[in-house]
Write an enzyme that holds these catalytic residues in place. Structure first.
Site, PDB file in Angstrom:
ATOM      1  CG  ASP A 135       2.568  18.210  11.872  1.00 24.38           C
ATOM      2  OD1 ASP A 135       1.333  18.265  11.887  1.00 24.38           O
ATOM      3  OD2 ASP A 135       3.227  17.857  10.866  1.00 24.38           O
ATOM      4  CD  GLU A 169      -3.003  18.190  13.453  1.00 30.08           C
ATOM      5  OE1 GLU A 169      -3.806  18.927  12.850  1.00 30.08           O
ATOM      6  OE2 GLU A 169      -2.133  17.520  12.874  1.00 30.08           O
ATOM      7  CB  CYS A 206      -0.135  31.912   7.494  1.00 28.04           C
ATOM      8  SG  CYS A 206       1.432  32.814   7.541  1.00 28.04           S
ATOM      9  CB  CYS A 256      -0.338  36.863   8.742  1.00 35.56           C
ATOM     10  SG  CYS A 256      -0.791  35.775   7.366  1.00 35.56           S
ATOM     11  CB  CYS A 296       1.491  32.991   3.829  1.00 40.81           C
ATOM     12  SG  CYS A 296       0.067  34.014   4.297  1.00 40.81           S
ATOM     13  CB  CYS A 330       2.183  37.856   5.419  1.00 43.59           C
ATOM     14  SG  CYS A 330       2.467  36.150   5.966  1.00 43.59           S
ATOM     15  CG  ASP A 333       5.740  18.011   8.159  1.00 45.03           C
ATOM     16  OD1 ASP A 333       4.559  18.026   7.780  1.00 45.03           O
ATOM     17  OD2 ASP A 333       6.584  17.192   7.751  1.00 45.03           O
TER      18      ASP A 333
END
Length: 362
Positions: free
Chosen positions: A184, A268, A321, A324, A340, A343, A350
């Protein structure tokens, strides 16, 4: 695959003058050819019934020999391949323009991106010496690879001259210690890996921004074209080169580490030009050089036998997330810690994105 090699030349004043002459001939041929081709395009647009065939690179060189060289005898002081390659590059630039891949070529100015190409009797003599047409034997500061090459490009950055050439190499498949990794890219830190490793960016422009601004401010009060103005311009160019070299060194070390030690790398597909439109972050994004990172990683993965997987730019790596799989509706740029609500998972923003990228390419 073809690999490029670029190194600095160790030259004397006589050779420096010869290189400058070749740059001048190449620039003159480019500007002459560009002016002629623009006249032809304007004529064809004004007279659709009497169109003139757009010239090829060979046609331009024949006209150059017949029309320009008799009036400019200083052309014969340089290698014939210098203007010939300039016209060939001009024709390639027009082809890219006609295919809507780039804009129309522009006229060149002395002192900006000076370079030329030589082909023919190019021979690496061993060690740090290379023989090129017309100029003779040139020395470099480092040893040259003992390969066969037909052409070389010589360029000037600040007050230093560089030579570059391409040669064929066989890709090597190295043993990788990590099978899959997600990378990332960010502004605060250059790269965060899914393994937990964090690589800081060089931020070379931010480091020397005040010094660069000071040199540019002092240059404003000097008479343009004077000796002191040229000295100030040389200092500014040297500092720009230093900033660029620090950035390139950081990127080369990071991309080499990724390609040599990871079998599959997920990144990405960033819209860098769109990100640069944000004037609050444009300076920081340019200082990190995301496009150069991807360019280097692309050819190094091919060189070292790694696989580069580019994830779609709309993939919500930061909002999802990694524990989950729940996706957040909104995530502000100022939120550096991902929390999150489903959860209760908490993680660095990052690192969470890099883990999602790793899962996506697995």
């Amino acid at each position: 695959m073809l690999l490029g090699f670029k190194t600095e030349l160790k030259i004397n004043n006589q050779q420096r003058t010869q290189l400058a002459k070749h740059c001048g001939v190449s620039r003159h041929a480019w500007n002459w050819g560009l002016g002629l081709t623009k006249q032809i395009l304007d004529h064809n647009q004004a007279n659709p019934d009497q169109k003139i065939k757009f010239p090829t690179a060979i046609d331009l060189h024949k006209w150059l020999v017949a029309l320009v060289k008799p009036e400019c005898p200083w052309y014969y002081e340089c290698s014939k391949s210098s203007p010939q390659e300039a016209l060939r590059a001009l024709r390639t630039a027009w082809d890219r323009c006609f295919k809507k891949k780039a804009g129309a070529p522009r006229f060149k100015k002395k002192g900006k991106a000076d370079h030329f190409t030589l082909e023919g009797a190019v021979k690496i003599l061993g060690g740090n010496k290379i023989q090129v047409p017309k100029i003779g034997v040139l020395k470099t500061y480092e040893k040259l690879p003992q390969v066969a090459t037909k052409s070389v490009s010589i360029s000037r950055t600040a007050d230093r001259w560089y030579i570059s050439f391409r040669f064929e190499v066989v890709p090597t498949d190295l043993d990788k210690s990590v099978p899959v990794v997600g990378v990332d890219l960010g502004v605060k830190t250059l790269a965060t890996l899914s393994t937990g490793e964090v690589f800081e960016g060089s931020k070379s422009y931010r480091r020397y921004e005040q010094k660069l601004s000071r040199l540019q401010f002092l240059c404003r009060h000097k008479q343009r074209g004077s000796s002191n103005w040229r000295k100030a311009q040389k200092k500014i160019a040297r500092l720009h080169q230093k900033i660029a070299n620090i950035r390139k060194d950081t990127l080369h070390k990071l991309t080499s580490y990724l390609a040599k030690n990871h079998s599959r790398i997920g990144i990405e597909d960033l819209n860098v030009s769109g990100m640069m439109a944000n004037h609050r972050l444009a300076k920081a994004i340019a200082d990190m050089s995301f496009f150069e990172f991807r360019r280097q990683l692309t050819y190094k993965c091919e060189l070292y036998g790694s696989e580069l997987v580019v994830v779609d730019r709309w993939f919500p790596s930061s909002k999802t997330c990694s524990n989950c799989g729940t996706k957040k509706e909104t995530l502000l740029l100022s939120e550096r810690v991902f929390e999150c609500g489903h959860c209760g998972f908490t993680c660095n923003r990052d690192l969470n994105a890099s883990i999602n990228l790793c899962v996506a390419v697995s």
